[in-house]
Design an enzyme around this catalytic site. Sequence first.
Site, mmCIF file in Angstrom:
data_model
loop_
_atom_site.group_PDB
_atom_site.id
_atom_site.type_symbol
_atom_site.label_atom_id
_atom_site.label_comp_id
_atom_site.label_asym_id
_atom_site.label_seq_id
_atom_site.Cartn_x
_atom_site.Cartn_y
_atom_site.Cartn_z
ATOM 1 N N GLU A 77 11.486 55.788 28.750
ATOM 2 C CA GLU A 77 12.224 56.703 27.880
ATOM 3 C C GLU A 77 11.350 57.036 26.670
ATOM 4 O O GLU A 77 10.893 56.125 25.977
ATOM 5 C CB GLU A 77 13.538 56.065 27.432
ATOM 6 C CG GLU A 77 14.284 56.821 26.348
ATOM 7 C CD GLU A 77 14.583 58.262 26.730
ATOM 8 O OE1 GLU A 77 14.361 59.148 25.878
ATOM 9 O OE2 GLU A 77 15.040 58.488 27.873
ATOM 10 N N ASP A 117 15.713 61.735 37.051
ATOM 11 C CA ASP A 117 16.813 62.534 36.527
ATOM 12 C C ASP A 117 16.293 63.159 35.231
ATOM 13 O O ASP A 117 16.562 62.653 34.138
ATOM 14 C CB ASP A 117 18.036 61.656 36.272
ATOM 15 C CG ASP A 117 19.269 62.461 35.919
ATOM 16 O OD1 ASP A 117 19.801 63.131 36.808
ATOM 17 O OD2 ASP A 117 19.686 62.430 34.753
ATOM 18 N N ALA A 160 17.338 56.895 29.529
ATOM 19 C CA ALA A 160 18.440 56.820 28.575
ATOM 20 C C ALA A 160 19.552 57.794 28.971
ATOM 21 O O ALA A 160 19.274 58.864 29.511
ATOM 22 C CB ALA A 160 17.938 57.136 27.173
ATOM 23 N N PRO A 161 20.815 57.394 28.737
ATOM 24 C CA PRO A 161 21.271 56.220 27.981
ATOM 25 C C PRO A 161 21.376 54.934 28.789
ATOM 26 O O PRO A 161 21.771 53.910 28.242
ATOM 27 C CB PRO A 161 22.645 56.653 27.498
ATOM 28 C CG PRO A 161 23.147 57.538 28.593
ATOM 29 C CD PRO A 161 21.937 58.301 29.072
ATOM 30 N N GLY A 162 21.055 54.956 30.076
ATOM 31 C CA GLY A 162 21.071 53.746 30.868
ATOM 32 C C GLY A 162 22.170 53.662 31.909
ATOM 33 O O GLY A 162 22.285 52.644 32.596
ATOM 34 N N SER A 163 22.974 54.706 32.055
ATOM 35 C CA SER A 163 24.057 54.685 33.036
ATOM 36 C C SER A 163 23.517 54.439 34.442
ATOM 37 O O SER A 163 23.973 53.547 35.162
ATOM 38 C CB SER A 163 24.828 56.005 33.008
ATOM 39 O OG SER A 163 25.280 56.310 31.716
ATOM 40 N N LYS A 164 22.530 55.249 34.821
ATOM 41 C CA LYS A 164 21.958 55.134 36.161
ATOM 42 C C LYS A 164 21.037 53.924 36.259
ATOM 43 O O LYS A 164 20.953 53.287 37.313
ATOM 44 C CB LYS A 164 21.223 56.422 36.515
ATOM 45 C CG LYS A 164 22.111 57.664 36.447
ATOM 46 C CD LYS A 164 21.304 58.934 36.692
ATOM 47 C CE LYS A 164 22.136 60.174 36.410
ATOM 48 N NZ LYS A 164 22.472 60.314 34.970
ATOM 49 N N CYS A 173 22.082 67.472 36.056
ATOM 50 C CA CYS A 173 23.500 67.744 35.797
ATOM 51 C C CYS A 173 23.664 69.209 35.387
ATOM 52 O O CYS A 173 24.462 69.529 34.516
ATOM 53 C CB CYS A 173 24.060 66.808 34.729
ATOM 54 S SG CYS A 173 23.212 66.874 33.137
#
Length: 425
Positions: A111, A155, A89-93, A208
């Site tokens: 998730e 991540d 989550a949130p699903g960008s990658k 990040c």
Amino acid sequence: MTTTLRTFRLTCAERDVPVVESLLEAQGFAFEPEPFYAPARRLVREPFPLGESLASRFGHIYIQDRSSMLPPLLLDPRAGASVLDMCSAPGSKTSLLSRLVGRDGFVFAAEPSADRIGTLRANLRRTGSANAATAKVQAQDLPFPDGSWDCIQLDPPCSGWGTVDKNPKVMDLWGESKTGPLVALQKTLLSKAASLLAPGGTVLYSTCTTNVEENEAQVAWALDRLDLELEALAAPPGFVFGEPELGGVDGVLRVAADSDGQGFFLARLRKRADGCANSGPQTHERCLPGSRLDVSRLAGCRGLAWDALPPGELYDFGGRVFFLHREALARVPASLRWQGYGLGKVAGRGDRATFRPDGQARLLIPDPGGRTDVMDVDDAEILERLLSGQSLEFRPGSGPVGLTYRGLPMCWLSRKGKRLVLSVK
């Protein structure tokens, strides 16, 4: 760290890029290509928030920090590959991985948060990521066999120090004295990834944060304790990268403070080829709670673009229709509850059963002019009127109508007599 610029990526098919860009330009947006990924763009002019644009509302772009696009790109799965995304989550990658592996590839996304997995699934629907499956599960508890994945994206939860420009309170939440639990969890997840990797398989570890304990120190620990070796990453163009903050980890990438985008750390680790024997993906016999659907016998299915779906099956779960990827059916153990890609609903029973596509299931919209009702428009103002709640006139009939913009699939509209209305906003 420079994070004021806005970046996004196109989620449409390559042939539809000119149409999506023209739709953005019609609303006053200006942008330029990014050098590190062909579908990536950076905004030059934003007359109003990009998330309210027609291209975004209909799911043909995804707003994402440019640094956040790097982990899937540097994992670099081949077309047709199966990828495990351990913390999704949130699903960008996840949705970018879905794009990279293509129609015949597969992404399994884990998730643990009930709230966040809802966001993950919504974003995968918006981006048309039908080749992905999701599960609400802690990644360290995934019941896959050891050695069963060739590509893993990791991540993990981190202190987020690289996002301080956008999240100024992050240092209060995760100051230096508070990162101990995160560091421990990252080690647990790295160990799990190493066990799930097949010999020769790769895991892309990213954060990040700028915290060396969560970055270079974790890589050094993995090299010392796990059956992994470090692969040097080539620096993508358009970024400034700093030197590693520990010795012995040459080849990792750290987005520097004077680079555009969030602070990010990336390392690619390969399981030694002489490691434990690969048990490989295993086929699991299971009795799913739903029932398999035969679309040839269901009203409302004729003429839809079923060929756009990846290899797999359609299942009816209490009236809700999901696409289940072939790899998910073969790989996921019966002990793990998971969800495929939602396509719509079945109303009625027996000979009167009818399929109704979900408003966002645009991949099922056939080309305009086909047997199924499709309305093609060429004026962006018509799309804006629909989003404001207005209706469009159309010929009488029954069932939903596919909406396209200059041939670009947008959504399904509900039919009320001679009027069409947006069924999802």
